[in-house]
Design a protein around this motif. Structure first.
Motif, PDB file in Angstrom:
ATOM      1  N   TRP A 216       1.823   8.756 -21.897  1.00  0.00           N
ATOM      2  CA  TRP A 216       2.408   7.978 -20.797  1.00  0.00           C
ATOM      3  C   TRP A 216       1.919   6.537 -20.756  1.00  0.00           C
ATOM      4  O   TRP A 216       1.459   6.060 -19.725  1.00  0.00           O
ATOM      5  CB  TRP A 216       2.060   8.628 -19.456  1.00  0.00           C
TER       6      TRP A 216
ATOM      7  N   THR B  85      -2.663  -2.674  -9.296  1.00  0.00           N
ATOM      8  CA  THR B  85      -3.754  -2.441  -8.344  1.00  0.00           C
ATOM      9  C   THR B  85      -5.051  -2.098  -9.069  1.00  0.00           C
ATOM     10  O   THR B  85      -5.046  -1.726 -10.242  1.00  0.00           O
ATOM     11  CB  THR B  85      -3.388  -1.318  -7.347  1.00  0.00           C
TER      12      THR B  85
ATOM     13  N   GLY C 198       3.743  10.343 -10.055  1.00  0.00           N
ATOM     14  CA  GLY C 198       3.173  10.753 -11.343  1.00  0.00           C
ATOM     15  C   GLY C 198       2.833  12.226 -11.362  1.00  0.00           C
ATOM     16  O   GLY C 198       3.149  12.936 -12.325  1.00  0.00           O
ATOM     17  N   ILE C 199       2.221  12.694 -10.280  1.00  0.00           N
ATOM     18  CA  ILE C 199       1.837  14.109 -10.227  1.00  0.00           C
ATOM     19  C   ILE C 199       3.073  15.002 -10.225  1.00  0.00           C
ATOM     20  O   ILE C 199       3.127  16.024 -10.914  1.00  0.00           O
ATOM     21  CB  ILE C 199       0.947  14.376  -8.994  1.00  0.00           C
TER      22      ILE C 199
ATOM     23  N   ALA D   5       5.973  14.316 -11.564  1.00  0.00           N
ATOM     24  CA  ALA D   5       6.522  14.297 -12.930  1.00  0.00           C
ATOM     25  C   ALA D   5       5.706  15.205 -13.837  1.00  0.00           C
ATOM     26  O   ALA D   5       6.247  15.953 -14.655  1.00  0.00           O
ATOM     27  CB  ALA D   5       6.523  12.876 -13.476  1.00  0.00           C
TER      28      ALA D   5
ATOM     29  N   PHE E  88       3.464   4.217 -17.922  1.00  0.00           N
ATOM     30  CA  PHE E  88       3.008   4.537 -16.568  1.00  0.00           C
ATOM     31  C   PHE E  88       1.642   3.929 -16.294  1.00  0.00           C
ATOM     32  O   PHE E  88       1.456   3.164 -15.352  1.00  0.00           O
ATOM     33  CB  PHE E  88       2.970   6.065 -16.391  1.00  0.00           C
TER      34      PHE E  88
ATOM     35  N   TRP F 252       0.821  -1.226   0.000  1.00  0.00           N
ATOM     36  CA  TRP F 252       0.000   0.000   0.000  1.00  0.00           C
ATOM     37  C   TRP F 252       0.847   1.265   0.000  1.00  0.00           C
ATOM     38  O   TRP F 252       0.451   2.292  -0.554  1.00  0.00           O
ATOM     39  CB  TRP F 252      -0.977  -0.015   1.175  1.00  0.00           C
TER      40      TRP F 252
ATOM     41  N   ILE G 214       3.038   5.865  -6.041  1.00  0.00           N
ATOM     42  CA  ILE G 214       2.987   5.953  -7.509  1.00  0.00           C
ATOM     43  C   ILE G 214       2.227   7.188  -8.020  1.00  0.00           C
ATOM     44  O   ILE G 214       2.776   7.956  -8.803  1.00  0.00           O
ATOM     45  CB  ILE G 214       2.415   4.654  -8.125  1.00  0.00           C
ATOM     46  N   PRO G 215       0.987   7.410  -7.550  1.00  0.00           N
ATOM     47  CA  PRO G 215       0.305   8.616  -8.068  1.00  0.00           C
ATOM     48  C   PRO G 215       1.014   9.893  -7.672  1.00  0.00           C
ATOM     49  O   PRO G 215       1.049  10.843  -8.462  1.00  0.00           O
ATOM     50  CB  PRO G 215      -1.088   8.554  -7.429  1.00  0.00           C
TER      51      PRO G 215
ATOM     52  N   TRP H 187       1.190   0.463 -14.044  1.00  0.00           N
ATOM     53  CA  TRP H 187       0.493   0.692 -12.781  1.00  0.00           C
ATOM     54  C   TRP H 187      -0.830  -0.078 -12.776  1.00  0.00           C
ATOM     55  O   TRP H 187      -1.220  -0.654 -11.755  1.00  0.00           O
ATOM     56  CB  TRP H 187       0.265   2.197 -12.580  1.00  0.00           C
TER      57      TRP H 187
ATOM     58  N   LEU I 242      -8.218   7.234 -11.921  1.00  0.00           N
ATOM     59  CA  LEU I 242      -7.362   8.399 -12.161  1.00  0.00           C
ATOM     60  C   LEU I 242      -7.137   8.625 -13.654  1.00  0.00           C
ATOM     61  O   LEU I 242      -7.009   9.763 -14.102  1.00  0.00           O
ATOM     62  CB  LEU I 242      -6.019   8.245 -11.441  1.00  0.00           C
TER      63      LEU I 242
ATOM     64  N   GLN J   6       1.768   1.731  -3.561  1.00  0.00           N
ATOM     65  CA  GLN J   6       0.591   2.202  -4.300  1.00  0.00           C
ATOM     66  C   GLN J   6       0.299   3.675  -4.028  1.00  0.00           C
ATOM     67  O   GLN J   6      -0.207   4.389  -4.885  1.00  0.00           O
ATOM     68  CB  GLN J   6      -0.638   1.364  -3.950  1.00  0.00           C
TER      69      GLN J   6
END
Lengths: 178, 135, 80
Positions: C36, C47, B118-119, B121, C39, B108, B114-115, C43, C54, B111
């Motif tokens: 992307w 999950t 991403g944000i 980047a 990515f 977790w 990762i976002p 990803w 998103l 997980q």
């Protein structure tokens, strides 16, 4: 855009290779001339034209008609050229530019055409400003269209075009004095 | 209108008339709007004329042959990419299923990261684009 | 979190298939839009359902809005 053209585009998007070849042929001359002015290097213009053709083929399905086909192609060509230049060092860029402009000059002489200092000056305007300058003052695109082509805000496109023109004038003045 | 002239390096290079403003600037703009542009257009048209031969499009047959070759290359590249994606995916899938069962906190945490990554980047990219840099 | 390991086998299989489908679809969708793909695709393999949510929020929705804007802009041009 004419009905005929949008019909060819639709065919090409469905995978009709002949229609795509026709479409690219129709725009070939326009694109080569654009790239020649942008690069000021005939050999490079040729290379980027080839790259653009291939990229257009790969991306034709993504063309959505929100801009004219020719400006879509210009977008692709411009970005491919910028990518190429990004990979080069400044020295390399300088050498290539001198070579390019020399070969153009030689060609002018061979064809008995009078050389124009403005081309020399244009080739010395930095690339981002040169692109905006050409698109605005030669091709007559609006700032918002230029922004969309280069992927930059409208205001940046405007200041680049203005700065490019100013720099062109500076270069010309220096030519006159020197 | 004066905003028109705020180029990125304004002030440093354009040292000729530094403290001019408003009216005189507009006047200069107006006078010089005729300077260089007609020459530029004439020069570029001459360039077109000199390179008219190179600008002649290749025949339809040539173009089609080129397109066929390119689409073959493209197809192969896509296939390679697809295979690579699946290979990496199988490993990742295995690892994540393993992680859910044996080390949920780690799973977790990753997980969540990762976002966020991403944000970050995305923001960096937008920032670069907004400044219009490409070097 | 212990209950995960008590899941029956069929649930694991369903989960794996779900993840594979999601990752594959995201990779393809992002590739076709030129956004992307690695990515989203990778990803999407790890999950569920956050990547899909998103992706819809950050890619599909803005793209849709942009298209609408283009259409209205063109409309204006035509009416002028």
């Amino acid at each position: 855009m004419s009905d005929e053209e949008s019909q060819i585009i639709r065919k090409a998007q469905r995978g009709d290779r002949q229609a795509l070849a026709q479409l690219l042929q129709n725009h070939y001359s326009f694109m080569y001339k654009y790239l020649l002015k942008l690069t000021m290097d005939p050999a490079l213009a040729e290379d980027v034209t080839q790259d653009t053709i291939v990229r257009c083929m790969e991306k034709i399905a993504l063309y959505n008609g929100s801009s004219s086909f020719s400006s879509w192609m210009i977008t692709i060509a411009t970005r491919l050229y910028i990518d190429r230049m990004r990979r080069r060092s400044r020295e390399e860029e300088w050498i290539r530019r001198e070579q390019g402009i020399r070969s153009i000059r030689w060609r002018f002489e061979a064809q008995g055409e009078e050389w124009s200092d403005v081309l020399d000056a244009l080739s010395r305007v930095p690339l981002p400003q040169r692109i905006a300058l050409l698109l605005k003052h030669y091709y007559g695109y609006s700032y918002s269209e230029i922004g969309r082509i280069l992927g930059i805000p409208e205001g940046t496109a405007k200041s680049r075009a203005a700065y490019g023109l100013r720099q062109l004038r500076e270069e010309l003045k220096e030519d006159d004095e020197g | 209108m004066t905003k028109d002239n705020t180029g990125p390096d304004n002030g440093n290079k354009w040292g000729e008339t530094p403290d001019e403003d408003g009216k005189s600037k507009a006047a200069e703009d107006h006078a010089s709007s005729e300077f260089a542009l007609p020459e530029l257009i004439a020069g570029l048209e001459r360039l077109d004329r000199v390179y008219a031969n190179e600008a002649v499009p290749p025949s339809l047959g040539e173009l089609q042959a080129q397109l066929i070759a390119a689409s073959e290359r493209h197809r192969r590249r896509m296939l390679r990419e697809w295979l690579l994606f699946w290979l990496i995916s199988l490993f990742l899938l295995g690892f994540s299923l393993l992680a859910i069962t044996s080390a949920p906190p780690l799973y977790w945490m990753v997980q969540g990261l990762i976002p966020i990554a991403g944000i970050i980047a995305l923001v960096m990219r937008l920032g670069r684009k907004g400044r219009g840099e490409w070097r | 979190m212990k209950e995960h390991s008590n899941l029956p086998l069929w649930a694991w299989v369903v989960l794996a298939v779900l993840l594979m489908t999601q990752g594959t679809l995201l990779f393809r969708a992002a590739r076709d839009l030129g956004r992307w793909r690695w990515f989203w695709g990778l990803w999407g393999m790890t999950t569920f359902p956050l990547p899909t949510i998103l992706y819809l929020l950050f890619v599909v929705f803005p793209e849709h809005r942009r298209k609408q804007k283009d259409i209205t802009e063109q409309d204006k041009k035509i009416r002028k």
